[in-house]
Design an enzyme around this catalytic site. Structure first.
Site, PDB file in Angstrom:
ATOM      1  N   GLY A 200       5.655  -5.800   5.745  1.00 11.73           N
ATOM      2  CA  GLY A 200       4.219  -6.122   5.632  1.00 11.73           C
ATOM      3  C   GLY A 200       3.944  -7.017   4.440  1.00 11.73           C
ATOM      4  O   GLY A 200       2.925  -6.892   3.766  1.00 11.73           O
TER       5      GLY A 200
ATOM      6  N   ASP B   3       8.533  -7.052  14.040  1.00 15.53           N
ATOM      7  CA  ASP B   3       7.535  -6.044  14.404  1.00 15.53           C
ATOM      8  C   ASP B   3       8.216  -4.695  14.184  1.00 15.53           C
ATOM      9  O   ASP B   3       9.159  -4.350  14.907  1.00 15.53           O
ATOM     10  CB  ASP B   3       7.119  -6.219  15.868  1.00 15.53           C
ATOM     11  N   VAL B   4       7.754  -3.947  13.202  1.00 16.53           N
ATOM     12  CA  VAL B   4       8.456  -2.704  12.836  1.00 16.53           C
ATOM     13  C   VAL B   4       8.400  -1.652  13.946  1.00 16.53           C
ATOM     14  O   VAL B   4       9.126  -0.670  13.903  1.00 16.53           O
ATOM     15  CB  VAL B   4       7.939  -2.093  11.507  1.00 16.53           C
TER      16      VAL B   4
ATOM     17  N   TYR C  26      -5.416   8.125  11.829  1.00 18.90           N
ATOM     18  CA  TYR C  26      -4.888   7.385  10.675  1.00 18.90           C
ATOM     19  C   TYR C  26      -4.474   8.381   9.580  1.00 18.90           C
ATOM     20  O   TYR C  26      -3.378   8.284   9.014  1.00 18.90           O
ATOM     21  CB  TYR C  26      -5.915   6.383  10.130  1.00 18.90           C
TER      22      TYR C  26
ATOM     23  N   LYS D 112      -0.725   9.150   7.826  1.00 20.35           N
ATOM     24  CA  LYS D 112      -0.411   9.096   6.396  1.00 20.35           C
ATOM     25  C   LYS D 112       0.032  10.470   5.873  1.00 20.35           C
ATOM     26  O   LYS D 112       0.824  10.563   4.929  1.00 20.35           O
ATOM     27  CB  LYS D 112      -1.591   8.522   5.612  1.00 20.35           C
TER      28      LYS D 112
ATOM     29  N   PRO E 262      -2.513   5.022  -2.423  1.00 19.44           N
ATOM     30  CA  PRO E 262      -3.767   4.509  -2.972  1.00 19.44           C
ATOM     31  C   PRO E 262      -5.000   4.980  -2.226  1.00 19.44           C
ATOM     32  O   PRO E 262      -4.940   5.321  -1.041  1.00 19.44           O
ATOM     33  CB  PRO E 262      -3.639   2.979  -2.812  1.00 19.44           C
TER      34      PRO E 262
ATOM     35  N   THR F 153      -8.190  -5.475   0.947  1.00 21.03           N
ATOM     36  CA  THR F 153      -7.162  -6.313   1.593  1.00 21.03           C
ATOM     37  C   THR F 153      -7.707  -6.648   2.988  1.00 21.03           C
ATOM     38  O   THR F 153      -8.902  -6.510   3.229  1.00 21.03           O
ATOM     39  CB  THR F 153      -5.850  -5.503   1.768  1.00 21.03           C
ATOM     40  N   GLU F 154      -6.817  -6.998   3.896  1.00 27.24           N
ATOM     41  CA  GLU F 154      -7.264  -7.222   5.281  1.00 27.24           C
ATOM     42  C   GLU F 154      -7.373  -5.900   6.056  1.00 27.24           C
ATOM     43  O   GLU F 154      -7.666  -5.894   7.250  1.00 27.24           O
ATOM     44  CB  GLU F 154      -6.289  -8.167   5.986  1.00 27.24           C
ATOM     45  N   PHE F 155      -7.097  -4.805   5.367  1.00 24.55           N
ATOM     46  CA  PHE F 155      -7.042  -3.481   5.994  1.00 24.55           C
ATOM     47  C   PHE F 155      -8.278  -3.169   6.859  1.00 24.55           C
ATOM     48  O   PHE F 155      -8.160  -2.742   8.004  1.00 24.55           O
ATOM     49  CB  PHE F 155      -6.882  -2.438   4.876  1.00 24.55           C
TER      50      PHE F 155
HETATM   51  P1  NDP Z   1      -3.181  -5.632   5.190  1.00 27.15           P
HETATM   52  O1  NDP Z   1      -3.805  -5.597   6.540  1.00 27.15           O
HETATM   53  O2  NDP Z   1      -3.688  -6.636   4.219  1.00 27.15           O
HETATM   54  O3  NDP Z   1      -1.593  -5.764   5.319  1.00 27.15           O
HETATM   55  C1  NDP Z   1      -0.884  -5.022   6.270  1.00 27.15           C
HETATM   56  C2  NDP Z   1       0.508  -5.596   6.400  1.00 27.15           C
HETATM   57  O4  NDP Z   1       1.244  -4.807   7.354  1.00 27.15           O
HETATM   58  C3  NDP Z   1       0.512  -7.028   6.902  1.00 27.15           C
HETATM   59  O5  NDP Z   1       1.423  -7.777   6.155  1.00 27.15           O
HETATM   60  C4  NDP Z   1       0.973  -6.915   8.351  1.00 27.15           C
HETATM   61  O6  NDP Z   1       1.761  -8.056   8.700  1.00 27.15           O
HETATM   62  C5  NDP Z   1       1.881  -5.676   8.263  1.00 27.15           C
HETATM   63  N1  NDP Z   1       2.047  -5.069   9.571  1.00 27.15           N
HETATM   64  C6  NDP Z   1       1.124  -4.446  10.329  1.00 27.15           C
HETATM   65  N2  NDP Z   1       1.654  -4.080  11.506  1.00 27.15           N
HETATM   66  C7  NDP Z   1       2.954  -4.486  11.491  1.00 27.15           C
HETATM   67  C8  NDP Z   1       4.020  -4.417  12.417  1.00 27.15           C
HETATM   68  N3  NDP Z   1       3.863  -3.849  13.618  1.00 27.15           N
HETATM   69  N4  NDP Z   1       5.211  -4.951  12.073  1.00 27.15           N
HETATM   70  C9  NDP Z   1       5.372  -5.525  10.875  1.00 27.15           C
HETATM   71  N5  NDP Z   1       4.412  -5.617   9.944  1.00 27.15           N
HETATM   72  C10 NDP Z   1       3.204  -5.113  10.262  1.00 27.15           C
HETATM   73  O7  NDP Z   1      -3.384  -4.153   4.611  1.00 27.15           O
HETATM   74  P2  NDP Z   1      -2.882  -3.445   3.253  1.00 27.15           P
HETATM   75  O8  NDP Z   1      -2.142  -4.387   2.387  1.00 27.15           O
HETATM   76  O9  NDP Z   1      -4.055  -2.757   2.701  1.00 27.15           O
HETATM   77  O10 NDP Z   1      -1.919  -2.346   3.855  1.00 27.15           O
HETATM   78  C11 NDP Z   1      -0.592  -2.130   3.428  1.00 27.15           C
HETATM   79  C12 NDP Z   1      -0.299  -0.642   3.456  1.00 27.15           C
HETATM   80  O11 NDP Z   1      -1.152   0.019   2.533  1.00 27.15           O
HETATM   81  C13 NDP Z   1      -0.548   0.032   4.809  1.00 27.15           C
HETATM   82  O12 NDP Z   1       0.502   0.942   5.044  1.00 27.15           O
HETATM   83  C14 NDP Z   1      -1.873   0.766   4.593  1.00 27.15           C
HETATM   84  O13 NDP Z   1      -1.988   1.879   5.443  1.00 27.15           O
HETATM   85  C15 NDP Z   1      -1.725   1.167   3.153  1.00 27.15           C
HETATM   86  N6  NDP Z   1      -2.955   1.506   2.432  1.00 27.15           N
HETATM   87  C16 NDP Z   1      -3.996   0.622   2.372  1.00 27.15           C
HETATM   88  C17 NDP Z   1      -5.146   0.965   1.674  1.00 27.15           C
HETATM   89  C18 NDP Z   1      -6.337   0.087   1.629  1.00 27.15           C
HETATM   90  O14 NDP Z   1      -7.442   0.580   1.300  1.00 27.15           O
HETATM   91  N7  NDP Z   1      -6.224  -1.207   1.893  1.00 27.15           N
HETATM   92  C19 NDP Z   1      -5.224   2.252   0.947  1.00 27.15           C
HETATM   93  C20 NDP Z   1      -4.076   3.097   1.101  1.00 27.15           C
HETATM   94  C21 NDP Z   1      -2.977   2.718   1.794  1.00 27.15           C
HETATM   95  P3  NDP Z   1       1.708  -8.835  10.107  1.00 27.15           P
HETATM   96  O15 NDP Z   1       0.327  -8.613  10.673  1.00 27.15           O
HETATM   97  O16 NDP Z   1       1.993 -10.255   9.727  1.00 27.15           O
HETATM   98  O17 NDP Z   1       2.802  -8.221  10.892  1.00 27.15           O
HETATM   99  C1  8X3 Z   2      -6.593   3.517   3.273  1.00 28.00           C
HETATM  100  C2  8X3 Z   2      -7.571   4.267   2.454  1.00 28.00           C
HETATM  101  O1  8X3 Z   2      -9.532   5.857   2.577  1.00 28.00           O
HETATM  102  O2  8X3 Z   2      -9.562   3.918   4.053  1.00 28.00           O
HETATM  103  O3  8X3 Z   2      -5.463   4.266   3.507  1.00 28.00           O
HETATM  104  O4  8X3 Z   2      -8.106   5.754   4.488  1.00 28.00           O
HETATM  105  S1  8X3 Z   2      -8.744   4.979   3.444  1.00 28.00           S
END
Ligand code: NDP
Ligand code: 8X3
Length: 257
Positions: free
Chosen positions: A13, A64-65, A157, A161, A187, A192-194
């Site tokens: 990712g 793609d994981v 979700y 986690k 976290p 992010t793009e989350f």
């Molecule tokens: P982003 O959406 O910005 O990044 C997610 C990344 O995961 C991208 O690089 C995407 O790459 C990759 N990804 C998603 N699906 C696949 C797949 N099937 N195969 C390979 N890569 C994949 O989100 P974040 O940076 O926020 O998320 C990163 C991690 O942090 C996640 O595990 C998320 O659950 C966790 N997290 C996020 C929080 C938040 O508030 N943002 C808080 C807590 C945890 P691509 O699409 O190019 O494959």
């Molecule tokens: C991402 C944080 O609170 O949106 O894991 O689930 S939250």
């Protein structure tokens, strides 16, 4: 603090958010970075920037994981200079939807379970045997406060986690007797793009998640990952939970607007 010179770090990712920030934080340490994600063009752009700024060596994998055979092949076919992975950062993950469980989308559930749980397991299963053989390594899983606290409509979700948390614990137990370290970095709210991904591209709704608060940045999380992997070899940071000051729990956020 241990040196990361010539260490091989695989980040899943890496095309966005926390994964990109992890790549940037390690880029200036002399480590060699394997960057994986589905969006290869993003990885290429990042690799070009890191080369220019820090002369970082990178190896890119379009992956793609969720695809077990693809993960197996990607790890088995690493060029010899890249095969001995020292640090695995299982960061790839996503949320899809924010619905009541009894109204949830099967497709959303499957995507989250396949990515956040099964994808992380596949990487771990294919990378860790090499670490065991070489008697060195560190696995960092990016969990979430969602693995500690379930919030309304977060059901699946949060379940993924919570699974990551249990898997991190299980891996640590199973690696007892080896020098391999296991860390879960969990976290709260990180911008992010989350949320764009969670709301299927509804950017207005995504922006509201961060409205009036100062969320964590991806760099804040990457700093913690960096800290965990650079401790003395006898130190294992099991779990780190970090939140913005504006957040007290998964549901309690201080908004100024
Ligand atoms: P982003 O959406 O910005 O990044 C997610 C990344 O995961 C991208 O690089 C995407 O790459 C990759 N990804 C998603 N699906 C696949 C797949 N099937 N195969 C390979 N890569 C994949 O989100 P974040 O940076 O926020 O998320 C990163 C991690 O942090 C996640 O595990 C998320 O659950 C966790 N997290 C996020 C929080 C938040 O508030 N943002 C808080 C807590 C945890 P691509 O699409 O190019 O494959
Ligand atoms: C991402 C944080 O609170 O949106 O894991 O689930 S939250």
């Amino acid at each position: 603090m241990i040196s990361l010179q010539n260490q091989i770090i695989l980040i899943t990712g890496a095309s966005s958010g926390i994964g990109t920030a992890c790549a940037r934080v390690f880029a200036n340490t002399g480590a060699k970075l394997i960057l994986a994600a589905r969006r290869l063009e993003r990885l290429q752009e990042l690799a070009d920037t890191l080369k220019k700024e820090f002369n970082t060596e990178t190896h890119l994998i379009q992956l793609d994981v969720r695809d077990r055979a693809a993960v197996e092949s990607a790890i088995a076919n690493l060029p010899p200079d890249w095969a001995d992975i020292d640090i695995l950062i299982n960061n790839a993950g996503l949320s899809r939807g924010l619905d009541k469980l009894h109204e949830g989308s099967f497709a959303d559930w499957e995507e989250m379970i396949d990515t956040n749980i099964k994808g992380l397991l596949y990487l771990t299963r294919y990378v860790v045997p090499g670490m065991v053989k070489r008697d060195r390594g560190h696995v960092v899983n990016i969990g979430s406060i969602a693995g500690h606290q379930t919030y309304p409509n977060g059901n699946v979700y949060c379940g993924t986690k919570a699974a990551v948390r249990a898997i991190s614990e299980g891996l640590k137990l199973d690696l007892l007797g080896t020098p391999i370290r296991v860390t879960s970095v969990d976290p709260g709210m990180v911008e992010t793009e989350f949320s764009d991904v969670r709301f299927h591209g509804d950017t207005e709704r995504a922006k509201k998640v961060y409205q009036g608060v100062t969320p964590l940045t991806p760099d804040d999380v990457a700093d913690v990952v960096f800290f965990c992997v650079t401790r003395s070899p006898h130190v294992n940071i099991n779990e780190v939970v970090l939140m913005p000051v504006d957040q007290a729990s998964a549901t309690l956020v201080n908004r100024r607007t």
